[in-house]
Design an enzyme around this catalytic site. Structure first.
Site, PDB file in Angstrom:
ATOM      1  N   ASP A 269       0.828  -1.210   0.000  1.00 23.10           N
ATOM      2  CA  ASP A 269       0.000   0.000   0.000  1.00 23.10           C
ATOM      3  C   ASP A 269       0.859   1.255   0.000  1.00 23.10           C
ATOM      4  O   ASP A 269       2.050   1.230   0.315  1.00 23.10           O
ATOM      5  CB  ASP A 269      -1.009  -0.004   1.156  1.00 23.10           C
ATOM      6  CG  ASP A 269      -0.356  -0.020   2.522  1.00 23.10           C
ATOM      7  OD1 ASP A 269       0.393   0.917   2.822  1.00 23.10           O
ATOM      8  OD2 ASP A 269      -0.606  -0.973   3.283  1.00 23.10           O
ATOM      9  N   HIS A 270       0.218   2.340  -0.359  1.00 18.18           N
ATOM     10  CA  HIS A 270       0.938   3.584  -0.582  1.00 18.18           C
ATOM     11  C   HIS A 270       1.639   4.095   0.673  1.00 18.18           C
ATOM     12  O   HIS A 270       2.699   4.735   0.582  1.00 18.18           O
ATOM     13  CB  HIS A 270      -0.030   4.653  -1.107  1.00 18.18           C
ATOM     14  CG  HIS A 270       0.621   5.955  -1.443  1.00 18.18           C
ATOM     15  ND1 HIS A 270       0.694   6.999  -0.553  1.00 18.18           N
ATOM     16  CD2 HIS A 270       1.252   6.373  -2.567  1.00 18.18           C
ATOM     17  CE1 HIS A 270       1.333   8.015  -1.114  1.00 18.18           C
ATOM     18  NE2 HIS A 270       1.687   7.665  -2.337  1.00 18.18           N
ATOM     19  N   PRO A 315      -1.919   4.857  -6.899  1.00 17.77           N
ATOM     20  CA  PRO A 315      -3.040   4.138  -6.278  1.00 17.77           C
ATOM     21  C   PRO A 315      -2.782   3.899  -4.796  1.00 17.77           C
ATOM     22  O   PRO A 315      -1.639   3.915  -4.343  1.00 17.77           O
ATOM     23  CB  PRO A 315      -3.094   2.821  -7.056  1.00 17.77           C
ATOM     24  CG  PRO A 315      -1.711   2.637  -7.584  1.00 17.77           C
ATOM     25  CD  PRO A 315      -1.195   4.015  -7.864  1.00 17.77           C
ATOM     26  N   GLU A 316      -3.841   3.680  -4.047  1.00 12.69           N
ATOM     27  CA  GLU A 316      -3.718   3.406  -2.621  1.00 12.69           C
ATOM     28  C   GLU A 316      -3.045   2.062  -2.381  1.00 12.69           C
ATOM     29  O   GLU A 316      -2.283   1.891  -1.432  1.00 12.69           O
ATOM     30  CB  GLU A 316      -5.098   3.424  -1.963  1.00 12.69           C
ATOM     31  CG  GLU A 316      -5.083   3.239  -0.458  1.00 12.69           C
ATOM     32  CD  GLU A 316      -4.465   4.406   0.290  1.00 12.69           C
ATOM     33  OE1 GLU A 316      -4.034   4.209   1.427  1.00 12.69           O
ATOM     34  OE2 GLU A 316      -4.412   5.523  -0.271  1.00 12.69           O
ATOM     35  N   THR A 317      -3.318   1.092  -3.279  1.00 11.33           N
ATOM     36  CA  THR A 317      -2.777  -0.264  -3.139  1.00 11.33           C
ATOM     37  C   THR A 317      -2.456  -0.801  -4.511  1.00 11.33           C
ATOM     38  O   THR A 317      -3.160  -0.516  -5.483  1.00 11.33           O
ATOM     39  CB  THR A 317      -3.813  -1.195  -2.464  1.00 11.33           C
ATOM     40  OG1 THR A 317      -4.236  -0.624  -1.230  1.00 11.33           O
ATOM     41  CG2 THR A 317      -3.218  -2.576  -2.192  1.00 11.33           C
TER      42      THR A 317
END
Length: 377
Positions: A269-270, A315-317
């Site tokens: 994840d980010h 992206p977040e993930t």
């Protein structure tokens, strides 16, 4: 500057501004989180008028409210904002330390648990917690603020509460739900002092505990070796167990890891993108050059996730299925390159013989005697 004016006009005294509707919301106690958290930014950006305008708002804050508040968020946003502004302005504004101490006193009873770990939420008026659950990132991300508050108020109780948590983290073993040294699962019970799962993450729910180990060591000028040890132990375990590489690229991947089963997840994840900066700092402070290589590899991955997006936003993930365990001997080499190098060396010995014949002429060949010494012939 425009953002500050917008905040003061539509959300003064509240936590978050909703810019489209020009409304506000209060997820952090309703004490003006954006304003307080942004005080140090105003100082660094030399927005002195905006800073002076914000100061009178601090006197209006009442930290003793009959509602549940996050111990973690209150510490990093309010204590951190007030204390950093206090130091950056050379302690010229006593109201900053005064309000920090008021908040510290409101939160102190939350630390009175059997383990010394505060719960996720606390009601300052009722003196009650709605539950006993918390996260390693939350209890491990209070120390910088508490140590600094103790320094400026000369109230060592704050430092003692911080150290109790640090000692718990340091000594946590199998009986507390640990499976690998230095790799802390995310969930915790504050009442029992025990981990509730087995997944370690350098992203959400775990990230900042590792960052704080390093920063505590820096804050105390290395005078407390325990902080440095906690950091290097965790990073060594992370490199050995968690870190992954994408064959044939410089990309490194740091997914969550089940410390009990030994299985890595297939996503990152980010939030994990803070790790390159942390590793770079640690590499310099502790003279760990490999950590700088790893920092660059993880940063390459994070940068790629921005550049490969049509919007330029990360992206977040993101997911990666074809990864290998990190190995400094094979990192950044493709599987074909690795296979070819092994085949070249072991292919019926002919390449080895050719190599020897090229570098050793008959005139300089030597034999080894029984006593282990070499002599020319």
């Amino acid at each position: 500057m425009f953002a500050t004016e917008f905040l003061m006009k539509y959300a003064k005294g509240h936590d978050e501004l909703m810019p489209v509707s020009q409304q506000y919301k209060n997820p952090f106690g309703g004490w003006g989180a954006s304003l307080v958290d942004g005080l140090s930014t105003l100082v660094v950006m030399e927005l002195h008028e905006e800073f002076e305008e914000a100061l009178p708002e601090l006197a209006k804050i009442n930290f003793t409210v009959d509602q549940k508040v996050s111990v973690f968020e209150s510490t990093i946003r309010y204590l951190g904002g007030l204390l950093s502004a206090y130091e950056l302005t050379n302690q010229k504004h006593p109201i900053l330390l005064q309000k920090a101490d008021e908040l510290g006193q409101a939160l102190l009873p939350a630390f009175e648990t059997p383990s010394g770990l505060p719960p996720h939420e606390w009601n300052p008026v009722k003196g009650l917690a709605p539950g006993n659950n918390t996260l390693i990132a939350e209890v491990g991300t209070l120390q910088l603020e508490l140590l600094t508050l103790a320094l400026h108020t000369q109230n060592q109780v704050y430092a003692e509460k911080a150290q109790i948590i640090t000692d718990f983290i340091d000594s946590a073993g199998y009986e507390h739900g640990m499976y690998l040294p230095g790799l802390y699962p995310s969930g915790l019970r504050a009442d029992k002092g025990r981990f509730t799962d087995s997944t370690c993450s350098f992203g959400a729910m775990g990230d900042s505990v590792y960052e704080y180990f390093l920063k505590e060591y820096i804050l105390t000028d290395g005078s407390i070796p325990q902080y440095g040890y906690l950091y290097t132990r965790s990073i060594d375990s992370m490199k050995h167990h968690m870190l992954r590489q994408l064959p044939g690229t410089e990309f490194l991947f740091l997914p969550p890891y089940d410390t009990r089963s030994g299985q890595a997840k297939n996503f990152m994840d980010h939030l994990t993108c803070f790790v390159p900066g942390m590793l770079a700092m640690g590499a310099q402070i502790f003279d760990r050059p490999e950590d700088m290589v790893i920092a660059k590899g993880l940063l390459e991955t994070c940068v790629y996730m921005y550049r490969s997006s049509e919007t330029g936003l990360c992206p977040e993930t993101w997911f990666a299925s074809d990864t290998d365990k990190y190995n400094p001997l094979t990192y950044a080499r493709s599987k074909d390159e690795i296979k070819h190098s092994r085949e070249w060396w072991y292919a019926e010995g002919k390449h080895l013989k050719a190599f020897i014949s090229c570098i050793v002429s008959p005139e300089t060949q030597s034999t080894k005697s029984m006593d282990g010494k070499y002599s020319s012939r």
